[in-house]
Motif scaffolding. Structure first.
Motif, PDB file in Angstrom:
ATOM      1  N   GLY A 231       0.840  -1.409  -0.044  1.00 31.53           N
ATOM      2  CA  GLY A 231      -0.150   0.024  -0.279  1.00 31.53           C
ATOM      3  C   GLY A 231       0.904   1.273   0.098  1.00 31.53           C
ATOM      4  N   ALA A 232       2.074   1.242   0.428  1.00 36.59           N
ATOM      5  CA  ALA A 232       2.888   2.453   0.697  1.00 36.59           C
ATOM      6  C   ALA A 232       3.707   2.566  -0.614  1.00 36.59           C
ATOM      7  CB  ALA A 232       3.870   2.107   1.970  1.00 36.59           C
ATOM      8  N   GLY A 233       3.318   1.636  -1.776  1.00 36.24           N
ATOM      9  CA  GLY A 233       3.834   1.724  -3.056  1.00 36.24           C
ATOM     10  C   GLY A 233       5.449   1.158  -3.146  1.00 36.24           C
ATOM     11  N   LEU A 234       5.639   0.338  -2.214  1.00 27.32           N
ATOM     12  CA  LEU A 234       7.302  -0.201  -2.233  1.00 27.32           C
ATOM     13  C   LEU A 234       7.411  -1.655  -2.852  1.00 27.32           C
ATOM     14  CD1 LEU A 234       8.155   0.571   1.520  1.00 27.32           C
ATOM     15  CD2 LEU A 234       8.872   1.915  -0.674  1.00 27.32           C
ATOM     16  N   LYS A 235       6.353  -2.101  -3.322  1.00 25.09           N
ATOM     17  CA  LYS A 235       6.591  -3.375  -4.189  1.00 25.09           C
ATOM     18  C   LYS A 235       7.639  -3.221  -5.228  1.00 25.09           C
ATOM     19  CE  LYS A 235       3.679  -7.556  -5.103  1.00 25.09           C
ATOM     20  NZ  LYS A 235       2.427  -7.852  -5.200  1.00 25.09           N
ATOM     21  N   GLY A 236       8.545  -4.224  -5.223  1.00 28.11           N
ATOM     22  CA  GLY A 236       9.645  -4.089  -6.414  1.00 28.11           C
ATOM     23  C   GLY A 236      10.516  -3.165  -6.272  1.00 28.11           C
ATOM     24  N   LYS A 237      10.669  -2.594  -5.075  1.00 30.42           N
ATOM     25  CA  LYS A 237      11.485  -1.517  -5.135  1.00 30.42           C
ATOM     26  C   LYS A 237      13.077  -1.802  -4.825  1.00 30.42           C
ATOM     27  CE  LYS A 237      13.345   2.592  -3.329  1.00 30.42           C
ATOM     28  NZ  LYS A 237      13.794   3.485  -4.376  1.00 30.42           N
ATOM     29  N   LYS A 238      13.914  -1.357  -5.450  1.00 30.34           N
ATOM     30  CA  LYS A 238      15.206  -1.900  -5.260  1.00 30.34           C
ATOM     31  C   LYS A 238      16.248  -1.064  -4.580  1.00 30.34           C
ATOM     32  CE  LYS A 238      15.859  -3.846  -9.752  1.00 30.34           C
ATOM     33  NZ  LYS A 238      16.663  -4.237 -10.978  1.00 30.34           N
ATOM     34  N   ILE A 239      17.339  -1.632  -3.810  1.00 28.62           N
ATOM     35  CA  ILE A 239      18.480  -0.797  -3.497  1.00 28.62           C
ATOM     36  C   ILE A 239      19.533  -2.005  -4.247  1.00 28.62           C
ATOM     37  CG2 ILE A 239      19.906   0.149  -1.958  1.00 28.62           C
ATOM     38  CD1 ILE A 239      17.501   0.952  -0.246  1.00 28.62           C
ATOM     39  N   ASN A 246       8.573  -8.633  -5.839  1.00 31.13           N
ATOM     40  CA  ASN A 246       7.258  -8.390  -6.699  1.00 31.13           C
ATOM     41  C   ASN A 246       6.281  -9.366  -6.334  1.00 31.13           C
ATOM     42  OD1 ASN A 246       7.755  -6.213  -8.590  1.00 31.13           O
ATOM     43  ND2 ASN A 246       9.530  -7.328  -9.220  1.00 31.13           N
ATOM     44  N   VAL A 247       6.577 -10.254  -5.811  1.00 31.93           N
ATOM     45  CA  VAL A 247       5.713 -11.454  -5.661  1.00 31.93           C
ATOM     46  C   VAL A 247       4.993 -11.396  -4.096  1.00 31.93           C
ATOM     47  CG1 VAL A 247       5.313 -13.890  -5.140  1.00 31.93           C
ATOM     48  CG2 VAL A 247       7.178 -13.174  -6.874  1.00 31.93           C
ATOM     49  N   HIS A 248       5.816 -10.913  -3.206  1.00 33.86           N
ATOM     50  CA  HIS A 248       5.135 -10.733  -1.828  1.00 33.86           C
ATOM     51  C   HIS A 248       5.956  -9.438  -1.183  1.00 33.86           C
ATOM     52  CE1 HIS A 248       4.356 -11.615   2.324  1.00 33.86           C
ATOM     53  NE2 HIS A 248       3.532 -12.780   1.990  1.00 33.86           N
ATOM     54  N   GLY A 249       5.387  -8.537  -0.804  1.00 32.41           N
ATOM     55  CA  GLY A 249       5.902  -7.446  -0.347  1.00 32.41           C
ATOM     56  C   GLY A 249       6.450  -7.551   1.044  1.00 32.41           C
ATOM     57  N   ASN A 250       6.314  -8.535   1.537  1.00 32.73           N
ATOM     58  CA  ASN A 250       7.123  -8.641   3.053  1.00 32.73           C
ATOM     59  C   ASN A 250       8.021  -9.377   2.762  1.00 32.73           C
ATOM     60  OD1 ASN A 250       7.300  -8.317   5.608  1.00 32.73           O
ATOM     61  ND2 ASN A 250       6.053 -10.045   6.511  1.00 32.73           N
ATOM     62  N   PHE A 251       8.823  -9.675   1.739  1.00 37.63           N
ATOM     63  CA  PHE A 251       9.931 -10.429   1.368  1.00 37.63           C
ATOM     64  C   PHE A 251      11.206  -9.425   0.792  1.00 37.63           C
ATOM     65  CE2 PHE A 251       9.486 -15.250   1.742  1.00 37.63           C
ATOM     66  CZ  PHE A 251       8.277 -15.329   2.294  1.00 37.63           C
ATOM     67  N   ILE A 252      12.130  -9.590   1.178  1.00 41.73           N
ATOM     68  CA  ILE A 252      13.153  -8.875   0.564  1.00 41.73           C
ATOM     69  C   ILE A 252      14.049  -9.970  -0.030  1.00 41.73           C
ATOM     70  CG2 ILE A 252      15.183  -7.326   0.717  1.00 41.73           C
ATOM     71  CD1 ILE A 252      13.868  -5.846   3.107  1.00 41.73           C
ATOM     72  N   VAL A 253      14.169  -9.827  -1.355  1.00 43.78           N
ATOM     73  CA  VAL A 253      14.995 -11.127  -1.967  1.00 43.78           C
ATOM     74  C   VAL A 253      16.492 -10.443  -2.569  1.00 43.78           C
ATOM     75  CG1 VAL A 253      13.140 -12.420  -2.621  1.00 43.78           C
ATOM     76  CG2 VAL A 253      13.789 -10.521  -4.489  1.00 43.78           C
ATOM     77  N   ASN A 254      17.354 -11.401  -2.599  1.00 44.58           N
ATOM     78  CA  ASN A 254      18.609 -11.168  -3.270  1.00 44.58           C
ATOM     79  C   ASN A 254      18.503 -11.465  -4.773  1.00 44.58           C
ATOM     80  OD1 ASN A 254      21.353 -10.851  -3.764  1.00 44.58           O
ATOM     81  ND2 ASN A 254      22.042 -12.413  -2.024  1.00 44.58           N
ATOM     82  N   LEU A 255      18.971 -10.553  -5.481  1.00 39.87           N
ATOM     83  CA  LEU A 255      18.584 -10.561  -6.975  1.00 39.87           C
ATOM     84  C   LEU A 255      19.975 -11.320  -7.489  1.00 39.87           C
ATOM     85  CD1 LEU A 255      17.232  -7.363  -8.038  1.00 39.87           C
ATOM     86  CD2 LEU A 255      15.868  -9.428  -7.682  1.00 39.87           C
ATOM     87  N   GLY A 256      21.179 -11.611  -6.451  1.00 40.47           N
ATOM     88  CA  GLY A 256      22.443 -12.035  -6.797  1.00 40.47           C
ATOM     89  C   GLY A 256      23.561 -11.011  -6.632  1.00 40.47           C
ATOM     90  N   GLY A 257      24.245 -11.575  -5.502  1.00 40.05           N
ATOM     91  CA  GLY A 257      25.446 -10.453  -5.209  1.00 40.05           C
ATOM     92  C   GLY A 257      24.966  -9.309  -4.169  1.00 40.05           C
ATOM     93  N   GLY A 258      23.933  -9.664  -3.984  1.00 41.90           N
ATOM     94  CA  GLY A 258      23.029  -8.451  -2.901  1.00 41.90           C
ATOM     95  C   GLY A 258      23.899  -8.355  -1.551  1.00 41.90           C
ATOM     96  N   ALA A 260      24.043  -7.404   2.380  1.00 40.96           N
ATOM     97  CA  ALA A 260      23.202  -7.118   3.526  1.00 40.96           C
ATOM     98  C   ALA A 260      22.882  -5.840   4.206  1.00 40.96           C
ATOM     99  CB  ALA A 260      23.714  -7.887   4.788  1.00 40.96           C
ATOM    100  N   ASP A 261      23.730  -5.047   3.915  1.00 35.63           N
ATOM    101  CA  ASP A 261      23.542  -3.408   4.509  1.00 35.63           C
ATOM    102  C   ASP A 261      22.368  -2.910   3.500  1.00 35.63           C
ATOM    103  OD1 ASP A 261      25.674  -3.885   5.961  1.00 35.63           O
ATOM    104  OD2 ASP A 261      27.028  -2.314   5.039  1.00 35.63           O
ATOM    105  N   ASP A 262      22.237  -3.268   2.039  1.00 34.81           N
ATOM    106  CA  ASP A 262      21.098  -2.710   1.495  1.00 34.81           C
ATOM    107  C   ASP A 262      19.867  -3.313   1.847  1.00 34.81           C
ATOM    108  OD1 ASP A 262      22.745  -1.140  -0.191  1.00 34.81           O
ATOM    109  OD2 ASP A 262      23.239  -2.809  -1.563  1.00 34.81           O
ATOM    110  N   TYR A 263      19.956  -4.654   2.388  1.00 35.99           N
ATOM    111  CA  TYR A 263      18.644  -5.478   2.852  1.00 35.99           C
ATOM    112  C   TYR A 263      18.108  -4.341   3.903  1.00 35.99           C
ATOM    113  CZ  TYR A 263      15.764  -9.142   4.810  1.00 35.99           C
ATOM    114  OH  TYR A 263      14.901  -9.775   5.259  1.00 35.99           O
ATOM    115  N   LEU A 264      19.083  -4.140   4.780  1.00 38.27           N
ATOM    116  CA  LEU A 264      18.675  -3.129   6.168  1.00 38.27           C
ATOM    117  C   LEU A 264      18.225  -1.860   5.771  1.00 38.27           C
ATOM    118  CD1 LEU A 264      18.416  -2.818   9.045  1.00 38.27           C
ATOM    119  CD2 LEU A 264      21.040  -1.933   9.118  1.00 38.27           C
ATOM    120  N   SER A 265      18.939  -1.243   4.630  1.00 40.58           N
ATOM    121  CA  SER A 265      18.241   0.020   4.327  1.00 40.58           C
ATOM    122  C   SER A 265      16.959  -0.058   3.676  1.00 40.58           C
ATOM    123  CB  SER A 265      19.069   0.599   2.896  1.00 40.58           C
ATOM    124  OG  SER A 265      20.338   0.815   3.507  1.00 40.58           O
ATOM    125  N   LEU A 266      16.455  -1.242   3.112  1.00 36.07           N
ATOM    126  CA  LEU A 266      15.016  -1.260   2.496  1.00 36.07           C
ATOM    127  C   LEU A 266      14.280  -1.620   3.525  1.00 36.07           C
ATOM    128  CD1 LEU A 266      15.582  -3.804  -0.631  1.00 36.07           C
ATOM    129  CD2 LEU A 266      14.674  -1.418  -0.444  1.00 36.07           C
TER     130      LEU A 266
END
Ligand SMILES: Cc1cc2nc3c(=O)[nH]c(=O)nc-3n(C[C@H](O)[C@H](O)[C@H](O)COP(=O)(O)OP(=O)(O)OC[C@H]3O[C@@H](n4cnc5c(N)ncnc54)[C@H](O)[C@@H]3O)c2cc1C
Length: 293
Positions: A231-239, A246-258, A260-266
């Motif tokens: 609802g806050a428009g964040l689905k698919g948002k990348k750092i 894009n499948v589930h807004g309460n998951f943060i996924v690693n697209l490859g070589g992501g 952890a600090d970017d996970y925390l920023s998200l």
């Protein structure tokens, strides 16, 4: 007796072992295999004033890219399983899904809705993990713990474990879960197998398949945090290479070589935007450890 026990620490790269496939070095990992070793370790931790983290499969812990400097107690050597009638006892380092597989073959029911949760028995107890209206606490008879403050073994009933939604006494106290006894019930093998197959199907259709730590935040008054994040428009948002799925807004996924600090920023962005839009303070399910790079 304990004077012969030496403490051997290794360093482990969390990006090699966590289900997120990201994160920094865990510098002092120790894999005790006995209560005597835990006794020596607890004394060392107390005397040196060190922080410690108990480590299962790291499917719910984010280790930041600067690494973790405290003592990481791996439960990988607390293994073994014993079935006595309806009572199933197992070491905390056993994988939950493997325990469920074995129970299914014996016609023992109670845990099968949790099939597919990628952690250990110890992590599952600490988190009171659950899904599809079942929590692990519902089949727990006894939990065997090592109290790191008192350096002694403790046995607790499910009631004494103070289980509630994704919570247990283990999160409040300095306990290491050593093992558990579950009280199961009998069911036809194929009924248990059918439930396992259907929960795996539901997971595949509703959750992303890329590396993650599962749900980032707890439910809000029984509503999935995904509703508010999306609802806050964040689905698919990348750092960089971390993305709010894009499948589930309460998951943060690693697209490859992501990272952890970017996970925390998200995570922090999700907290900020959901608060701004709904006035809701999201509660973290994922535990964050270590420091940023
Ligand atoms: C794809 C995916 C799907 C998931 N689905 C679900 C789900 O449906 N439901 C759900 O509840 N969770 C889910 N999770 C989250 C996670 O798998 C669970 O919380 C799991 O129980 C954590 O187990 P672990 O061994 O990985 O624990 P870790 O991540 O290693 O640790 C989690 C916490 O438990 C503590 N801990 C671990 N072992 C012990 C021990 N022996 N003694 C004391 N403390 C200990 C750690 O210190 C930490 O605080 C999912 C995760 C992923 C990646």
């Amino acid at each position: 007796m304990n004077s012969n026990i030496s403490l051997n620490f290794n360093s482990v790269d969390s990006s090699k072992i966590s289900t997120l496939r990201a994160g920094g070095e865990i510098k002092n990992v120790i894999c005790p295999s006995s209560v005597a070793e835990l006794t020596v370790l607890s004394k060392y931790i107390r005397e040196e004033g060190k922080d410690f983290l108990v480590m299962g499969a790291l499917s719910n812990v984010l280790v930041l890219d600067g690494g973790y400097d405290g003592i990481a107690i791996s439960t990988s050597k607390f293994k073994g399983m014993d079935i006595n009638g309806l009572n199933v006892s197992c070491g905390s380092g056993e994988k939950l899904s493997i325990v469920i597989d074995i129970c299914q073959k014996k016609g023992l029911s109670g845990l099968e809705k949790l099939y597919g949760i990628p952690g250990t028995i110890g992590g599952a107890v600490c988190m009171n993990c659950g899904c599809f209206d079942t929590e692990i606490s519902s089949v727990i008879k006894k939990v065997y713990l090592f109290d790191m403050d008192k350096a002694e073994l403790v046995e607790k009933s499910a009631k004494e474990m103070c289980f509630s939604y994704r919570k247990s006494l283990v999160q409040e106290k300095k306990f290491v879960v050593i093992g558990v006894t579950f009280e199961m019930c009998e069911k036809y093998l194929y009924d248990i197998k059918n439930t396992m197959n259907s929960v795996i199907g539901l997971r595949k259709s509703a959750q992303p398949s890329m590396p993650s730590l599962g749900s980032v935040f707890k439910r809000v008054d029984d509503i999935s945090a995904a509703i508010f994040i999306e609802g806050a428009g964040l689905k698919g948002k990348k750092i960089n290479n971390m993305q709010i799925s894009n499948v589930h807004g309460n998951f943060i996924v690693n697209l490859g070589g992501g990272r952890a600090d970017d996970y925390l920023s998200l995570m922090e962005l999700m907290e900020k935007k959901v608060y701004e839009k709904y006035g809701i303070r999201l509660v973290r399910e994922v535990r964050v450890e270590g420091k940023r790079a």
